[in-house]
Design an enzyme around this catalytic site. Structure first.
Site, PDB file in Angstrom:
ATOM      1  CB  SER A  54     -53.580  17.502 -10.733  1.00 42.43           C
ATOM      2  OG  SER A  54     -53.821  18.862 -10.503  1.00 42.43           O
ATOM      3  NE  ARG A  55     -53.332  14.726  -3.166  1.00 41.83           N
ATOM      4  CZ  ARG A  55     -52.010  14.742  -3.151  1.00 41.83           C
ATOM      5  NH1 ARG A  55     -51.365  15.890  -3.157  1.00 41.83           N
ATOM      6  NH2 ARG A  55     -51.321  13.622  -3.123  1.00 41.83           N
ATOM      7  CB  VAL A  56     -56.336  22.262  -6.125  1.00 41.73           C
ATOM      8  CG1 VAL A  56     -56.342  21.865  -4.676  1.00 41.73           C
ATOM      9  CG2 VAL A  56     -54.966  22.675  -6.565  1.00 41.73           C
TER      10      VAL A  56
END
Ligand code: ATP
Ligand code: MG
Length: 595
Positions: free
Chosen positions: A447-449
Site C-alpha cells: 500500500s503506497r500512500v
C-alpha cells in the site's frame, strides 16, 4: 376561472415528452392546471421520444402543443409569476402565440437511419454532427451511446433489447452524453447501470442528473491522503493500511476471498459516516442478490448503493456500470462526504469492453483487447480522490477487484491496473486452501500512500510485523527439510506461526481499532510465544476480553483518538502478562487455574 370549483370530479391530464419532467415541474404544472380549470387534476406522463425539446399536454378536451425549449422557460416564468399572485390572464396570449408560432424544428442532421443492428450494436448513418459518447434514441425509446465516429456513419452501443430495431428505422440525436440520476434516495437501493431501480422497491426520487463520464479532479483540487479507511481486517489495516481517497487493488485467482474483503470493509463502515457503493459487473445475479441480502441483514444497506450489471445484462450495460457508480460516488463526494466504491470486478469489465470493441470493428491488440483498454480503467480510477478543504474535503476511496488466472499478475489487465492503483492486496489460492484467510500474500501486497493515513496507535503497535513475517517465511523455507533445529530457530518459527494464526479472521467479524492495536502490541512483544500456535486465536480472544473488562476506558480512547501513550502500552502489557500467567491451553487445567 380562478376560484376552485367544489365539484369532486377530477380532471385527467396526459403529458407526453421525451424526458420525464422533474417532480417539482410536475407539481407546478398540476397546480397551474388546477388553478386554471378549477378542478383537481391528475397528471400522467407518457414517454414520447419523438417530442424532442417539447411536450404535448392533453387536458380533458384541450391539447397544448409546446415544442421549443425557450417557450418552456417562458411558460415556467409565467407560472412563477402566477405563483406570486399575479394575474394569469397574461399567460393565455402566451399560449396562443406559442401555438401559432410553433413549427416542427427537427433539423435534418438530427435524425439518422439505422444501417445495421445486432449483438447490442448498431451503425447509424446521417448523423453528421453527432459527438462521441452522445446518447441516441432509437425506435421504441431504446437508448444507445455513440462509441465510434466514422466519416459516413457512427457506431453505437445499445442499452436495451435490439429486437425492435431494424435496418432503416429512424434514430434521433439528443445532444447529451450518457448520465445517471443521482440523489440521497439511492441509499439502500439496488439499481441497474442506468440508475433504474431493480429491487422492486418503487421509484427513486432523483435530485439531479450527472454525466457518467467526467474528468477527474485536478491536482489543485486535491489534498494528500491523510485519514484512514479502516477495513477491520488485521492483515490489511496493520500492514497495508488504506487511506480515504486511495485506490487499492484487490487481486487474486477465483474463489480466494476477494469479494469477502470488500464486503467486510463495507460492513466495517457502519457508524463511521462513510457511504458505500458496490458495483457488480458481469456476476451472476444470484451472487449479487446474496450479497445484498448479507448487507441488509447486517444493517449495512442503509448507507450502501448497489449498482448491478450482471452476466445476463448486455455488454454495453456492463461496460457503463462502473462509470455510473462513480457518478453516484462523485455526487456524494462533492457534498463533502466520504465514499467507498468497490468495482467487482474489472477483469469482467475489460472482457465486456473487448466484446463491444470487436463488434464495433476495432482492431484487437494484446490478448485481443483494444488498444485503449488501459485508458478505460485509468480514467475510471483517476476519479477516486481526496478533495481539498476548499472543495469540501470529501473523498472517494476505490477498491477495484481483478481476477487472475493461476496467480499470473503479469497478464495484460492485471499489470495495467496494478500500475494505475496505489497498491494491491494480493490473495493466494494456496494460502486460502491452507486455511489462512484472508489469504493475503504479505510479500507481494503493498500500500503506497495509506501509511500516511494510519493512526499513531496503529503505526506504533504494528511496528515491524511485515519484517517479522518476511523473516519467518524465509526461515520456514530453509528449515522445512531439517529435523534438528536449535532452540532459537524453533522459537522464531513458533513466533511466526503464531503471527500467521493471529492474522486469520473469519468473515463478517471486523476488528475495532483497539482490538487490532492490543493484539499487535501483545504479539510483537512476543507475549504469545509459549502458546501453541493453534491455540493463539482463542487465547487472543480471551485476552482481548480481559483487557476490555479491565481497561474499558483505554479501549474507547484508542478507538476515538487513534493515539496510544507509552503508559497505555505498559498498562496493556501488564494486564496481558497477568492474564497469560494463568492461561493454559484448552483441554488442560486452564479452567481451574482461572478461578
Ligand atoms: P470469485 O472469484 O468467485 O468472485 P472471490 O475471490 O470473490 O470469488 P469470495 O466469494 O469472496 O471469493 O470467497 C470465496 C469463498 O470463501 C466464499 O464462500 C466465502 O464465504 C469464503 N471466505 C472468504 N473469506 C473468508 C474468511 N476470511 N473466512 C472464511 N471463509 C471465507
Ligand atoms: Mg467475488
Amino acid at each position: 376561472m380562478g376560484n376552485r370549483d367544489t365539484s369532486s370530479e377530477t380532471l385527467h391530464a396526459v403529458l407526453r415528452s421525451a424526458e420525464r419532467p422533474s417532480w417539482p415541474q410536475e407539481e407546478r404544472m398540476i397546480a397551474f392546471l388546477e388553478h386554471k380549470y378549477g378542478q383537481l387534476v391528475t397528471l400522467d406522463w407518457v414517454e414520447d421520444p419523438a417530442l424532442r425539446d417539447g411536450f404535448l399536454l392533453k387536458v380533458g378536451l384541450d391539447t397544448y402543443d409546446w415544442s421549443v425549449e425557450g417557450r418552456l422557460r417562458q411558460f415556467k416564468d409565467a407560472m412563477d409569476r402566477l405563483e406570486h399572485g399575479e394575474q394569469e390572464e397574461d399567460i393565455i396570449p402566451l399560449i396562443r402565440e406559442t401555438v401559432r408560432a410553433w413549427k416542427p424544428r427537427v433539423a435534418a442532421e438530427e435524425m439518422g437511419q439505422v444501417l445495421t443492428v445486432g449483438d447490442g450494436i448498431a451503425t447509424v448513418s446521417g448523423l453528421s454532427g453527432a459527438m462521441y459518447g452522445e446518447i441516441l434514441i432509437f425506435s421504441g425509446g431504446i437508448r444507445g451511446m455513440i462509441q465510434d465516429l466514422r466519416r459516413e456513419e457512427v457506431g453505437c452501443i445499445l442499452f436495451g433489447d435490439d429486437a425492435e430495431i431494424e435496418a432503416g428505422s429512424p434514430v434521433r440525436r439528443t445532444g447529451r452524453t450518457a448520465g445517471v440520476p443521482v440523489g440521497e434516495g439511492f441509499l439502500g437501493r439496488v439499481v441497474d447501470a442506468l440508475g433504474a431501480p431493480i429491487d422492486g422497491g418503487g421509484e427513486i426520487r432523483a435530485e439531479s442528473y450527472r454525466p457518467v463520464e467526467r474528468p477527474a479532479p485536478g491536482i489543485l483540487d486535491r489534498q494528500p491522503v491523510n485519514q484512514p479507511m479502516e477495513t477491520g481486517l488485521l492483515a490489511i489495516d496493520s500492514m497495508f493500511p488504506i487511506g480515504r481517497g486511495q485506490r487499492e487493488l484487490i487481486i487474486g485467482d477465483r474463489q480466494t476471498g476477494k469479494t469477502a474483503i470488500a464486503l467486510d470493509t463495507m460492513l466495517n463502515q457502519k457508524g463511521k459516516d462513510v457511504i458505500c457503493i458496490y458495483v457488480a459487473i458481469g456476476q451472476k445475479a444470484s451472487s449479487v442478490a446474496q450479497l445484498v441480502e448479507t448487507l441488509r441483514r447486517r444493517g449495512a444497506m442503509d448507507y450502501t448503493i448497489v449498482v448491478s450489471a450482471s452476466a445476463s445484462d448486455a455488454a454495453p450495460l456492463q461496460y457503463i456500470a462502473p462509470y455510473a457508480g462513480c457518478a453516484l460516488a462523485e455526487y456524494f463526494m462533492e457534498q463533502g462526504r466520504d465514499v467507498l466504491i468497490v468495482y467487482d470486478d474489472l477483469s469482467k469489465h475489460a472482457v465486456a469492453y473487448r466484446a463491444l470493441s470487436l463488434l464495433l470493428g476495432r482492431s484487437p491488440g494484446r490478448e485481443a483487447y483494444p488498444g485503449d483498454v488501459f485508458y478505460l480503467h485509468s480514467r475510471l480510477l483517476e476519479r477516486a480522490a481526496h478533495l481539498s478543504e476548499e472543495k469540501g474535503g470529501g473523498s472517494i476511496t476505490a477498491l477495484p477487484i481483478v481476477e487472475t488466472q493461476a496467480g499470473d499478475v503479469s497478464a495484460y489487465i492485471p499489470t495495467n491496473i496494478i500500475s494505475i492503483t496505489d497498491g494491491q492486496i494480493f490473495l493466494e489460492s494456496e494460502l486460502f486452501f491452507a486455511g489462512q484467510r484472508p489469504a493475503v500474500n504479505v510479500g507481494l501486497s503493498v500500500s503506497r500512500v495509506g501509511g500516511a493515513a494510519q493512526t499513531k496507535a496503529m503505526k506504533s503497535a504494528a511496528g515491524a510485523i511485515r519484517l517479522d513475517l518476511a523473516q519467518y517465511r524465509e526461515m520456514e523455507v530453509f528449515t522445512q527439510f531439517s529435523s534438528d533445529l536449535d532452540e532459537t530457530t524453533r522459537r522464531q518459527l513458533t513466533y511466526g506461526q503464531g503471527l500467521m494464526q493471529l492474522l486469520r479472521q473469519p468473515q463478517y467479524h471486523p476488528m475495532a481499532q483497539h482490538e487490532q492495536v492490543i493484539t499487535l502490541i501483545c504479539a510483537m512483544a512476543h507475549l504469545l510465544q509459549d502458546v501453541p500456535p493453534a491455540q493463539v486465536p482463542a487465547c487472543n480472544r480471551a485476552l482481548l476480553e480481559r483487557i476490555r473488562v479491565q481497561a474499558a476506558e483505554l479501549c474507547r480512547d484508542i478507538d476515538r483518538s487513534g493515539r496510544l501513550e507509552p503508559a497505555d502500552r505498559e498498562r496493556i502489557l501488564a494486564i496481558a502478562r497477568d492474564f497469560l500467567s494463568e492461561w493454559r491451553p484448552s483441554g488442560s487445567v486452564k479452567q481451574h487455574a482461572q478461578q
